[in-house]
Design a protein around this motif. Structure first.
Motif, mmCIF file in Angstrom:
data_model
loop_
_atom_site.group_PDB
_atom_site.id
_atom_site.type_symbol
_atom_site.label_atom_id
_atom_site.label_comp_id
_atom_site.label_asym_id
_atom_site.label_seq_id
_atom_site.Cartn_x
_atom_site.Cartn_y
_atom_site.Cartn_z
ATOM 1 N N VAL A 85 21.288 45.161 64.413
ATOM 2 C CA VAL A 85 21.783 46.584 64.210
ATOM 3 C C VAL A 85 21.192 47.618 65.069
ATOM 4 O O VAL A 85 20.282 47.708 65.486
ATOM 5 C CB VAL A 85 21.359 46.918 62.720
ATOM 6 C CG1 VAL A 85 21.598 48.266 62.327
ATOM 7 C CG2 VAL A 85 21.520 45.903 61.805
ATOM 8 N N THR A 86 22.330 48.317 65.497
ATOM 9 C CA THR A 86 22.045 49.588 66.449
ATOM 10 C C THR A 86 22.548 50.921 65.411
ATOM 11 O O THR A 86 23.814 50.817 65.349
ATOM 12 C CB THR A 86 22.573 49.565 67.921
ATOM 13 O OG1 THR A 86 22.119 48.346 68.327
ATOM 14 C CG2 THR A 86 22.334 50.685 68.619
ATOM 15 N N MET A 87 21.763 51.883 65.380
ATOM 16 C CA MET A 87 22.138 53.120 64.703
ATOM 17 C C MET A 87 22.032 54.171 65.442
ATOM 18 O O MET A 87 20.719 54.308 66.071
ATOM 19 C CB MET A 87 21.560 53.183 62.922
ATOM 20 C CG MET A 87 21.405 52.064 62.441
ATOM 21 S SD MET A 87 20.695 52.035 60.740
ATOM 22 C CE MET A 87 22.028 52.669 59.676
ATOM 23 N N LYS A 88 23.014 54.900 65.568
ATOM 24 C CA LYS A 88 23.095 56.196 66.666
ATOM 25 C C LYS A 88 23.542 57.384 65.515
ATOM 26 O O LYS A 88 24.442 57.332 65.080
ATOM 27 C CB LYS A 88 23.542 55.915 67.801
ATOM 28 C CG LYS A 88 23.041 54.947 68.532
ATOM 29 C CD LYS A 88 23.600 54.856 70.028
ATOM 30 C CE LYS A 88 23.067 53.700 70.693
ATOM 31 N NZ LYS A 88 22.600 54.056 72.078
ATOM 32 N N GLY A 89 22.771 58.593 66.124
ATOM 33 C CA GLY A 89 23.310 60.149 65.758
ATOM 34 C C GLY A 89 23.169 60.719 66.741
ATOM 35 O O GLY A 89 22.976 60.389 67.871
#
Length: 162
Positions: A85-89
C-alpha cells in the motif's frame, strides 16, 4: 351456444400451450433429480473480475479520497498492488504491507504505516474494510487505532479510480 363453447376451448388451449406463465421474464430453474440442487440458472453476482480472491487481492488498484478535507493530516490517494500500500497526501507519504486479519469475524486485513518524515498523521496501525462483492468492491476504508492511550484514530475512505 356451440360458438361460445368453441371459443372457451380455444382460450383454454391457448393458455395451456403458452405454459400459463406468471408473466415474468425470468428463466425457470431446474432441479437435479438426485441431489435436489438448482441448476441451469446462473446466480446473478458481480461479473467484475475484482470480486475473486481475498480482500487484499480485490483491493488492488488506485483509489481517491471521498473526503473534501485537505491538509497536512489527510491522504488524497491510495495505490494497492500485491498487498503493498502507498498512501499520499499533500504532506503525508506513507507505505505498508497488508496482512491477513479479521475484525469481529470478518476479513479485515491489517496495515502498519511507515511514513517519510516520521509522521503518520495519528494513524499507526489499522484495518482495511472493503465494499462487499455485491458492490463490486468500489469503496475502501482504513480504520486506524490511533495513538496509544487515545480514543481511536481517523478513518480514511476512498473510491476506486482504476
Amino acid at each position: 351456444m356451440r360458438k361460445a363453447h368453441a371459443v372457451a376451448v380455444l382460450v383454454l388451449a391457448g393458455l395451456v400451450l403458452s405454459g400459463c406463465g406468471s408473466g415474468e421474464d425470468k428463466p425457470q430453474k431446474s432441479r437435479d433429480a438426485q441431489s435436489g440442487e438448482d441448476k441451469g440458472s446462473p446466480s446473478k453476482g458481480p461479473t467484475d473480475a475484482s470480486a475473486e480472491g481475498t480482500m487484499i487481492d480485490r483491493a488492488a488498484g488506485s483509489w481517491k479520497t471521498i473526503s473534501k478535507r485537505q491538509g497536512d493530516r489527510y491522504f488524497q490517494t491510495v495505490t494497492i498492488a500485491d498487498g503493498h500500500v502507498t498512501m499520499k497526501g499533500a504532506v503525508l507519504d506513507c507505505s505498508g504491507t497488508l496482512k491477513p486479519d479479521t475484525v469481529e469475524g470478518k476479513e479485515a486485513p491489517s496495515l502498519t504505516l511507515t511514513c517519510k518524515g516520521g509522521s503518520d498523521g495519528g494513524r499507526g496501525e489499522g484495518n482495511m474494510h472493503l465494499g462487499d462483492k455485491v458492490t463490486t468492491d468500489d469503496a475502501v476504508a482504513f480504520d486506524w487505532e490511533g495513538p496509544e492511550g487515545g480514543w481511536g484514530g481517523p478513518v480514511d475512505s476512498f473510491r476506486r479510480t482504476s
